[in-house]
Design a protein around this motif. Structure first.
Motif, PDB file in Angstrom:
ATOM      1  N   ALA A 256      16.620  12.690 -12.211  1.00  0.00           N
ATOM      2  CA  ALA A 256      16.365  12.841 -14.039  1.00  0.00           C
ATOM      3  C   ALA A 256      17.767  12.721 -14.426  1.00  0.00           C
ATOM      4  CB  ALA A 256      15.413  14.096 -14.341  1.00  0.00           C
TER       5      ALA A 256
ATOM      6  N   ARG B 166      19.691  18.950 -17.145  1.00  0.00           N
ATOM      7  CA  ARG B 166      18.980  18.460 -15.800  1.00  0.00           C
ATOM      8  C   ARG B 166      19.677  18.721 -14.689  1.00  0.00           C
ATOM      9  NH1 ARG B 166      14.513  20.062 -16.806  1.00  0.00           N
ATOM     10  NH2 ARG B 166      15.844  20.907 -18.572  1.00  0.00           N
TER      11      ARG B 166
ATOM     12  N   LEU C 111      19.496   9.924 -16.969  1.00  0.00           N
ATOM     13  CA  LEU C 111      19.776  10.418 -18.324  1.00  0.00           C
ATOM     14  C   LEU C 111      21.223   9.932 -18.380  1.00  0.00           C
ATOM     15  CD1 LEU C 111      18.164  13.924 -18.576  1.00  0.00           C
ATOM     16  CD2 LEU C 111      17.767  11.608 -20.019  1.00  0.00           C
TER      17      LEU C 111
ATOM     18  N   CYS D  81      21.526  15.385 -19.977  1.00  0.00           N
ATOM     19  CA  CYS D  81      21.857  15.331 -18.458  1.00  0.00           C
ATOM     20  C   CYS D  81      22.440  16.673 -18.227  1.00  0.00           C
ATOM     21  CB  CYS D  81      22.916  14.275 -18.485  1.00  0.00           C
ATOM     22  SG  CYS D  81      23.449  13.929 -16.750  1.00  0.00           S
TER      23      CYS D  81
ATOM     24  N   GLU E 204      13.927  16.242  -8.051  1.00  0.00           N
ATOM     25  CA  GLU E 204      13.515  15.557  -9.246  1.00  0.00           C
ATOM     26  C   GLU E 204      14.338  15.974 -10.387  1.00  0.00           C
ATOM     27  OE1 GLU E 204       9.816  16.771 -11.932  1.00  0.00           O
ATOM     28  OE2 GLU E 204       9.476  16.214  -9.856  1.00  0.00           O
ATOM     29  N   GLU E 205      15.172  17.052 -10.672  1.00  0.00           N
ATOM     30  CA  GLU E 205      16.052  17.267 -11.690  1.00  0.00           C
ATOM     31  C   GLU E 205      17.350  16.483 -11.415  1.00  0.00           C
ATOM     32  OE1 GLU E 205      15.241  18.584 -14.269  1.00  0.00           O
ATOM     33  OE2 GLU E 205      13.707  20.065 -13.976  1.00  0.00           O
TER      34      GLU E 205
END
Length: 100
Positions: A17, A33, A21, A30, A13-14
């Protein structure tokens, strides 16, 4: 769902993301994450050996001790995790160093 699966899901998930970003030129966020994707993946590795740490530095140290020094994973993985941790510290806490 096991703890390892949950951690790997969080890592993924990170990473998703981070890609969003990055594509929107939000570099500072970014970086954070990306670090957390790596952090959760390292925690999943440690969990596979029933090892836990309550701190980021502890995870990094234990990951190196149990996966890098043993030769299970390449040395580059530990170095990248440490470098990304340092970049995250700068991106999250030093506005002058990294900008969006």
């Amino acid at each position: 769902m096991t703890q390892i699966s949950r951690l790997l899901d969080r890592a993924n998930e990170e990473l998703v993301a981070a890609e969003l970003l990055l594509s929107n030129h939000l570099d500072r966020v970014c970086i954070s994450r990306c670090y957390y994707a790596m952090f959760y993946a390292a925690q999943a590795c440690l969990a596979s050996k029933s090892i836990e740490s309550r701190t980021h530095r502890g995870v990094i140290q234990l990951f190196s001790q149990h996966f890098i020094k043993t030769g299970e994973l390449p040395k580059d993985f530990s170095q990248l995790l440490r470098e990304t941790y340092a970049l995250r510290q700068v991106s999250d806490y030093d506005d002058d160093e990294v900008t969006d």
